[in-house]
Design an enzyme around this catalytic site. Sequence first.
Site, mmCIF file in Angstrom:
data_model
loop_
_atom_site.group_PDB
_atom_site.id
_atom_site.type_symbol
_atom_site.label_atom_id
_atom_site.label_comp_id
_atom_site.label_asym_id
_atom_site.label_seq_id
_atom_site.Cartn_x
_atom_site.Cartn_y
_atom_site.Cartn_z
ATOM 1 N N HIS A 1 0.838 -1.197 0.000
ATOM 2 C CA HIS A 1 0.000 0.000 0.000
ATOM 3 C C HIS A 1 0.872 1.246 0.000
ATOM 4 C CE1 HIS A 1 -3.065 2.877 1.961
ATOM 5 N NE2 HIS A 1 -3.401 2.690 0.707
ATOM 6 N N GLU B 1 -9.946 3.088 -8.302
ATOM 7 C CA GLU B 1 -11.158 3.422 -7.554
ATOM 8 C C GLU B 1 -11.911 4.456 -8.396
ATOM 9 O OE1 GLU B 1 -12.308 4.583 -3.047
ATOM 10 O OE2 GLU B 1 -10.875 5.890 -4.023
ATOM 11 N N GLU C 1 -16.190 1.786 0.525
ATOM 12 C CA GLU C 1 -15.812 2.369 1.817
ATOM 13 C C GLU C 1 -16.919 3.278 2.358
ATOM 14 O OE1 GLU C 1 -12.235 4.668 1.212
ATOM 15 O OE2 GLU C 1 -13.165 5.973 -0.259
HETATM 16 C C1 NOJ Z 1 -8.892 6.134 0.493
HETATM 17 C C2 NOJ Z 1 -8.961 4.811 -0.168
HETATM 18 O O1 NOJ Z 1 -10.019 4.776 -1.085
HETATM 19 C C3 NOJ Z 1 -9.111 3.752 0.902
HETATM 20 O O2 NOJ Z 1 -9.296 2.498 0.313
HETATM 21 C C4 NOJ Z 1 -7.890 3.787 1.774
HETATM 22 O O3 NOJ Z 1 -8.037 2.855 2.812
HETATM 23 C C5 NOJ Z 1 -7.689 5.170 2.376
HETATM 24 N N1 NOJ Z 1 -7.732 6.162 1.357
HETATM 25 C C6 NOJ Z 1 -6.377 5.297 3.111
HETATM 26 O O4 NOJ Z 1 -5.316 5.205 2.206
HETATM 27 CA CA CA Z 2 -11.161 6.810 -1.969
#
Ligand code: NOJ
Ligand code: CA
Length: 704
Positions: free
Chosen positions: A414, A503, A509
């Site tokens: 990540h 994304e 989320e």
């Molecule tokens: C936004 C991302 O869409 C999400 O998946 C991620 O966990 C957070 N940023 C932190 O990087």
């Molecule tokens: Ca995001």
Amino acid sequence: MNFMKNLFSIIMLAAGLSASAAEIASPDGMLRLTVDLDPQGAPFYSVAYKGAPLVENSRLGLTADETSFNDGFRIASVDTLTVDRTWQPVWGEYSEVRDHFREMAVNLVADNPERALTLRFRVFDDGLGFRYELPAQSKNNYLTLRGEATEFNFADDHTLFCIPGDYDTDEYLWSETTFSNLPEALGNYRKHSEAQRTGGTVIQTPMLIKTKGEHPVYVNIHEAALVGYPAMLLDVDTEGFDMKASLVPDRLGVSGYLQLPFSTPWRTLIVSDDARDILASQLIYNLNEPCKIEDTSWIKPMKFMGVWWEMFTGNVKTWAYSDDYLAKPGVTDYSSLRSNGRHPANTENVKKYIDFASAHGIDAVLVEGWNEGWEDWASYRKNRQFLFDKAYPDFDVEQLREYAKAKGVKLVMHHETAANAADYALQLDRAFQFMKDNNYDAVKTGYVGAVIPRSEHHTSQWMVDHVLDVAKRAADYHIMVDSHEAPRPTGLARTWPNWLAQESARGGEFESFGGNPPSHTCMLPFTRLKGGPMDYTPGLFQGDLSYYGEGKTSKAGTTLARQLALYLTMPSPMQMACDLPENYERFADAFRFIEDVPVDWSDSRYLEAEPNRYITVARKDKNSDDWYVGAITDDQRRTALIDFSFLPKGAKYEATIYEDAPDADYRTNPQAYRIRTVKVTDKTRLKQPLAPGGGVAIRVVPLK
Ligand code: NOJ
Ligand code: CA
């Protein structure tokens, strides 16, 4: 505006100019495109579909400080060409894609000042694309681009499906509105700090139009091959039913710095009177360059889990290791800091995910919050920075590398940059080398926050260049990429298939920030997904967050069965199973579907579709004879009619159906599901009930 438009056409007719128009039709003759010049030598085009006008006379052109390409032209020559070829994507919804179009290049010249411009059009059975090609000029080969004259003009108050225009985010809910009601529909968003910059009538692409009347036509407007150029928004004239390209500027108001020769991205219109064709269309990929990676054997579609959702379930777990927000990566000695005790990216916890993934055939595990920098970021300070080769003291890189290897599971890296893209670009080689040294071959990147350099927006030219550069440099290291908060995809994954997903829309989320209404995922495949796969993060089984008792009460807009269906309706070669291992253990029989479902397909059949309402799709596994079917609905109860005639004649199959229980409802009873098995053949017509906010997922396996 309409009056002007009509007047304009009348003048054109009176002047007899339409006689000189250049025309081209799609291979099946259904789409017809006309290009002409007005008396000032300004180019315009129009489109007819099945004999009826669809796009009215619409301007073409480009405006730069040095010179403009809007008028004064004459047509020097017109070149036409028919192309019919197929190509094999490395991954995707089909194992073979047909690229069949008629092309027309209209070569324009102007004398005073001297300029040349080629308008290149490609007309397919399922839509069309056009772009501006600026050859080297006698002077002015460096342009400070201010905008495009490109218009998409319609004749009636059609339905629009869109999200508000914004230079920095696309994480919005969809509005279903009309041209005339757009300001009202976007009214709430105007207060949003980012969207307000573009006012109330600017929207993003991809967007969808459904024309008024008894026989509606669906038109998806977007762009293909966005390279070296800013993203396009659309400025809507709500009374004239017209839209004009609006290019994202940098903070100086400049949209692009171009060196000629240069070709712009393609402006695309996917067109059909059958909504299913919009979903099936590969037009945007067809308008991108073929794959530029010679050996693609290292590119592997995958399912992954993540030390991720834990940070969304309540307000408890953190990406940061310590609570000392003054900790500075590379300067602070992190081993002397105390852990806050709420940091899930620790060796022991990651091992649990690896164990679960290994036991259930999930390819990989993403870990967020593993590296130095989150303390600073969490407080939104100005000079935020992450180090991409510095793990927190409780994350043992080497131990986990060996552990994952032994368990046959990959780790996904990540890289949250907090939108400090300038710094990320500098660290990139070190970061990728660190990944290779530790057996990582996929990275999820992120750009949360205001972009650094401060002169830029998330979708301005500089950032468009940055994210493509990251994908290309990743390819040099044989690294696959899933980018978050990056410009909306425009089919570049055909050219760089290591760019598995993005994304670039409001993702799963948001089920923890108040929820996504069920209609949201009935909209994304018609719009956002046309540019490329989305890392939507499906697989949420525990969608009512009050379950955790940690402070959040958000409720997901979905039943459990629907979450399984999303693996079919939101296809992606990098597909997450987003929930916690313990939730999958609670519903182990339903999780079986996620274990089984492939992420790469040889064929796809859209069986039923209506934007914002429902989608039913059948797909064939690329690596077996199994078929899978997924159907979703909006907040209305619905019966999906699943016609199995896609199966080979006479062959018998067993279908395992993961469905909403009769009393399921996303609001009141989301976890009520049933699993049943039936025999099916190509003759089967299944009437499948879907709960409000529900769905169905079916695995179809040949009987021996
Ligand atoms: C936004 C991302 O869409 C999400 O998946 C991620 O966990 C957070 N940023 C932190 O990087
Ligand atoms: Ca995001």
